[in-house]
Write a protein that holds these residues in place. Structure first.
Motif, PDB file in Angstrom:
ATOM      1  N   LYS A  64      -5.792   8.182   5.263  1.00  0.00           N
ATOM      2  CA  LYS A  64      -5.513   7.405   6.479  1.00  0.00           C
ATOM      3  C   LYS A  64      -5.476   8.331   7.682  1.00  0.00           C
ATOM      4  O   LYS A  64      -4.549   8.307   8.502  1.00  0.00           O
ATOM      5  CB  LYS A  64      -4.205   6.639   6.336  1.00  0.00           C
ATOM      6  CG  LYS A  64      -4.243   5.609   5.217  1.00  0.00           C
ATOM      7  CD  LYS A  64      -2.955   4.842   5.080  1.00  0.00           C
ATOM      8  CE  LYS A  64      -3.048   3.831   3.951  1.00  0.00           C
ATOM      9  NZ  LYS A  64      -1.776   3.082   3.744  1.00  0.00           N
TER      10      LYS A  64
ATOM     11  N   ARG B 187     -10.518   8.367   4.804  1.00  0.00           N
ATOM     12  CA  ARG B 187      -9.976   7.021   4.599  1.00  0.00           C
ATOM     13  C   ARG B 187      -8.780   7.039   3.660  1.00  0.00           C
ATOM     14  O   ARG B 187      -7.755   6.407   3.930  1.00  0.00           O
ATOM     15  CB  ARG B 187     -11.081   6.117   4.028  1.00  0.00           C
ATOM     16  CG  ARG B 187     -10.604   4.701   3.685  1.00  0.00           C
ATOM     17  CD  ARG B 187     -11.717   3.887   3.047  1.00  0.00           C
ATOM     18  NE  ARG B 187     -12.301   4.541   1.886  1.00  0.00           N
ATOM     19  CZ  ARG B 187     -11.733   4.555   0.673  1.00  0.00           C
ATOM     20  NH1 ARG B 187     -10.559   3.962   0.476  1.00  0.00           N
ATOM     21  NH2 ARG B 187     -12.335   5.154  -0.345  1.00  0.00           N
ATOM     22  N   LYS B 188      -8.875   7.774   2.567  1.00  0.00           N
ATOM     23  CA  LYS B 188      -7.780   7.812   1.602  1.00  0.00           C
ATOM     24  C   LYS B 188      -6.510   8.407   2.201  1.00  0.00           C
ATOM     25  O   LYS B 188      -5.396   7.981   1.884  1.00  0.00           O
ATOM     26  CB  LYS B 188      -8.195   8.618   0.360  1.00  0.00           C
ATOM     27  CG  LYS B 188      -9.170   7.894  -0.555  1.00  0.00           C
ATOM     28  CD  LYS B 188      -9.438   8.720  -1.808  1.00  0.00           C
ATOM     29  CE  LYS B 188     -10.374   8.007  -2.768  1.00  0.00           C
ATOM     30  NZ  LYS B 188     -10.605   8.800  -4.003  1.00  0.00           N
TER      31      LYS B 188
ATOM     32  N   ASN C 286     -14.756   9.052   2.906  1.00  0.00           N
ATOM     33  CA  ASN C 286     -13.795   8.557   1.912  1.00  0.00           C
ATOM     34  C   ASN C 286     -12.537   9.413   1.877  1.00  0.00           C
ATOM     35  O   ASN C 286     -11.430   8.902   1.682  1.00  0.00           O
ATOM     36  CB  ASN C 286     -14.448   8.523   0.532  1.00  0.00           C
ATOM     37  CG  ASN C 286     -15.478   7.417   0.403  1.00  0.00           C
ATOM     38  OD1 ASN C 286     -15.409   6.400   1.092  1.00  0.00           O
ATOM     39  ND2 ASN C 286     -16.450   7.605  -0.475  1.00  0.00           N
TER      40      ASN C 286
ATOM     41  N   GLU D 162     -14.359  15.177  -4.709  1.00  0.00           N
ATOM     42  CA  GLU D 162     -13.709  15.160  -3.388  1.00  0.00           C
ATOM     43  C   GLU D 162     -12.861  16.411  -3.177  1.00  0.00           C
ATOM     44  O   GLU D 162     -12.844  16.991  -2.081  1.00  0.00           O
ATOM     45  CB  GLU D 162     -12.864  13.894  -3.238  1.00  0.00           C
ATOM     46  CG  GLU D 162     -13.690  12.634  -3.054  1.00  0.00           C
ATOM     47  CD  GLU D 162     -12.890  11.350  -3.175  1.00  0.00           C
ATOM     48  OE1 GLU D 162     -13.388  10.298  -2.745  1.00  0.00           O
ATOM     49  OE2 GLU D 162     -11.769  11.398  -3.725  1.00  0.00           O
TER      50      GLU D 162
ATOM     51  N   TYR E 197       0.161  13.238  -6.525  1.00  0.00           N
ATOM     52  CA  TYR E 197      -1.146  13.320  -5.875  1.00  0.00           C
ATOM     53  C   TYR E 197      -2.222  13.924  -6.774  1.00  0.00           C
ATOM     54  O   TYR E 197      -3.312  14.226  -6.321  1.00  0.00           O
ATOM     55  CB  TYR E 197      -1.036  14.152  -4.589  1.00  0.00           C
ATOM     56  CG  TYR E 197      -0.314  13.433  -3.472  1.00  0.00           C
ATOM     57  CD1 TYR E 197      -0.993  12.560  -2.632  1.00  0.00           C
ATOM     58  CD2 TYR E 197       1.040  13.627  -3.268  1.00  0.00           C
ATOM     59  CE1 TYR E 197      -0.342  11.898  -1.601  1.00  0.00           C
ATOM     60  CE2 TYR E 197       1.703  12.964  -2.244  1.00  0.00           C
ATOM     61  CZ  TYR E 197       1.001  12.107  -1.412  1.00  0.00           C
ATOM     62  OH  TYR E 197       1.661  11.458  -0.400  1.00  0.00           O
TER      63      TYR E 197
ATOM     64  N   GLU F 221       0.819  -1.215   0.000  1.00  0.00           N
ATOM     65  CA  GLU F 221       0.000   0.000   0.000  1.00  0.00           C
ATOM     66  C   GLU F 221       0.851   1.262   0.000  1.00  0.00           C
ATOM     67  O   GLU F 221       0.381   2.327  -0.401  1.00  0.00           O
ATOM     68  CB  GLU F 221      -0.924   0.009   1.224  1.00  0.00           C
ATOM     69  CG  GLU F 221      -1.998  -1.062   1.188  1.00  0.00           C
ATOM     70  CD  GLU F 221      -2.873  -1.040   2.430  1.00  0.00           C
ATOM     71  OE1 GLU F 221      -2.658  -0.158   3.295  1.00  0.00           O
ATOM     72  OE2 GLU F 221      -3.765  -1.900   2.541  1.00  0.00           O
TER      73      GLU F 221
ATOM     74  N   PHE G 283      -5.128  11.670  -6.698  1.00  0.00           N
ATOM     75  CA  PHE G 283      -5.337  11.007  -5.406  1.00  0.00           C
ATOM     76  C   PHE G 283      -6.798  11.110  -4.979  1.00  0.00           C
ATOM     77  O   PHE G 283      -7.376  10.157  -4.464  1.00  0.00           O
ATOM     78  CB  PHE G 283      -4.425  11.638  -4.347  1.00  0.00           C
ATOM     79  CG  PHE G 283      -4.375  10.898  -3.042  1.00  0.00           C
ATOM     80  CD1 PHE G 283      -3.577   9.771  -2.909  1.00  0.00           C
ATOM     81  CD2 PHE G 283      -5.109  11.329  -1.952  1.00  0.00           C
ATOM     82  CE1 PHE G 283      -3.523   9.079  -1.705  1.00  0.00           C
ATOM     83  CE2 PHE G 283      -5.064  10.637  -0.745  1.00  0.00           C
ATOM     84  CZ  PHE G 283      -4.261   9.520  -0.623  1.00  0.00           C
ATOM     85  N   TYR G 284      -7.395  12.294  -5.201  1.00  0.00           N
ATOM     86  CA  TYR G 284      -8.818  12.506  -4.913  1.00  0.00           C
ATOM     87  C   TYR G 284      -9.564  12.801  -6.212  1.00  0.00           C
ATOM     88  O   TYR G 284      -8.989  13.346  -7.157  1.00  0.00           O
ATOM     89  CB  TYR G 284      -9.003  13.675  -3.951  1.00  0.00           C
ATOM     90  CG  TYR G 284      -8.651  13.379  -2.510  1.00  0.00           C
ATOM     91  CD1 TYR G 284      -9.344  12.423  -1.788  1.00  0.00           C
ATOM     92  CD2 TYR G 284      -7.625  14.075  -1.876  1.00  0.00           C
ATOM     93  CE1 TYR G 284      -9.027  12.153  -0.466  1.00  0.00           C
ATOM     94  CE2 TYR G 284      -7.296  13.808  -0.551  1.00  0.00           C
ATOM     95  CZ  TYR G 284      -7.999  12.842   0.150  1.00  0.00           C
ATOM     96  OH  TYR G 284      -7.685  12.580   1.451  1.00  0.00           O
ATOM     97  N   THR G 285     -10.856  12.465  -6.229  1.00  0.00           N
ATOM     98  CA  THR G 285     -11.672  12.780  -7.391  1.00  0.00           C
ATOM     99  C   THR G 285     -11.950  14.288  -7.434  1.00  0.00           C
ATOM    100  O   THR G 285     -11.722  15.010  -6.456  1.00  0.00           O
ATOM    101  CB  THR G 285     -13.017  12.031  -7.338  1.00  0.00           C
ATOM    102  OG1 THR G 285     -13.779  12.529  -6.215  1.00  0.00           O
ATOM    103  CG2 THR G 285     -12.803  10.533  -7.193  1.00  0.00           C
TER     104      THR G 285
ATOM    105  N   ARG H  60       0.004   6.019   7.094  1.00  0.00           N
ATOM    106  CA  ARG H  60       0.258   6.834   5.908  1.00  0.00           C
ATOM    107  C   ARG H  60       1.751   7.099   5.728  1.00  0.00           C
ATOM    108  O   ARG H  60       2.485   7.299   6.692  1.00  0.00           O
ATOM    109  CB  ARG H  60      -0.483   8.162   6.050  1.00  0.00           C
ATOM    110  CG  ARG H  60      -0.439   9.033   4.810  1.00  0.00           C
ATOM    111  CD  ARG H  60      -1.332  10.253   4.992  1.00  0.00           C
ATOM    112  NE  ARG H  60      -0.830  11.197   5.969  1.00  0.00           N
ATOM    113  CZ  ARG H  60      -1.587  11.868   6.834  1.00  0.00           C
ATOM    114  NH1 ARG H  60      -2.887  11.676   6.862  1.00  0.00           N
ATOM    115  NH2 ARG H  60      -1.062  12.720   7.678  1.00  0.00           N
TER     116      ARG H  60
END
Length: 246
Positions: free
Chosen positions: A228, A225-226, A222, A189, A181, A81, A184-186, A158
């Motif tokens: 951490k 969570r992403k 979310n 998001e 990154y 991960e 990394f997020y949509t 992380r």
């Protein structure tokens, strides 16, 4: 292991473009008295030579002998991960200091991640790397790395990093990291993160983006969570540090 091939290829490419370079340090015995505790090891990497040319405490900390460990193996033994990010940060900083003369002698990288020891267990380690030798142009030839097992610290899983350098060096390096990154997020998001940074509540975000409050709350979970993370402040700090938000 294929996981570390990019680091190995980078080292081989450096040798092709810069030529091999024998260390001015003919005898690494000067490091024999470098103080280490049972949770630490130390090694020197020559990027224009065969990779790691000296180590102390490696087997004690990780279980690996030098014959089983080289520059690429620290990526291969990284938790799946964490691996892609650790690989990209490592290649980014090495490419940076190999190709750009570093003006500040104190430039160094701190990087923490989960590492697979030979006994099959994972430890959270902190790698502190600094330039050891430079050529006449100020470009890195070799670096030393101090590895410390920090598993005893209650922390998230992380990957964390920090690069210390003069401002011009830091700006150039951050451009490399920010690219990592980018996705990394949509898009949605990122919109929500920017509104969170402006102190909007979930209800206000929902009204602003024409979403239900439940949908916003799901996005927020979310986002945590992403990263951490367990707090909004930590997420915002993470996003600012890595160029996700300004």
């Amino acid at each position: 292991m294929k996981a570390g091939n990019e680091i190995k290829n980078l080292r081989e490419d450096i040798q092709k473009t810069t030529g091999t370079h024998n260390s001015k340090l003919e005898n690494y015995a000067i490091f024999n008295h470098f103080p280490l505790n049972s949770k630490q090891c130390f090694y020197v990497t020559n990027w224009r030579s065969r990779g790691i040319v000296y180590e102390k405490g490696l087997e004690n900390l990780t279980g690996y002998k030098l014959s089983e460990f080289n520059t690429e193996d620290i990526i291969a033994y990284t938790h799946p991960e964490d691996r892609e990010l650790v690989k990209n940060i490592t290649t980014g900083v090495v490419s940076h200091v190999i190709n750009i003369p570093i003006q500040n002698k104190e430039s160094h990288l701190l990087l923490s991640f989960r590492f697979l020891k030979k006994d099959g267990t994972y430890s959270k380690i902190l790698v502190q790397s600094s330039v050891l030798e430079r050529d006449d142009e100020g470009k890195m030839i070799s670096n030393f790395s101090l590895l410390t097992d920090i598993s005893f610290i209650e922390t998230h899983d992380r990957v964390e990093w920090e690069f210390h350098a003069k401002e011009l060096d830091l700006i150039a390096f951050k451009k490399v990291i920010y690219k990592l990154y980018r996705d990394f997020y949509t898009k949605r998001e990122k919109e929500i993160i920017n509104l969170i940074a402006k102190k909007y509540t979930s209800k206000e975000i929902a009204n602003q983006l024409c979403l239900s409050k439940l949908t916003v709350q799901t996005h927020r979970k979310n986002i945590l969570r992403k990263a951490k993370s367990h707090s909004t402040d930590d997420v915002l700090s993470f996003c600012k540090k890595n160029g996700i938000i300004g």
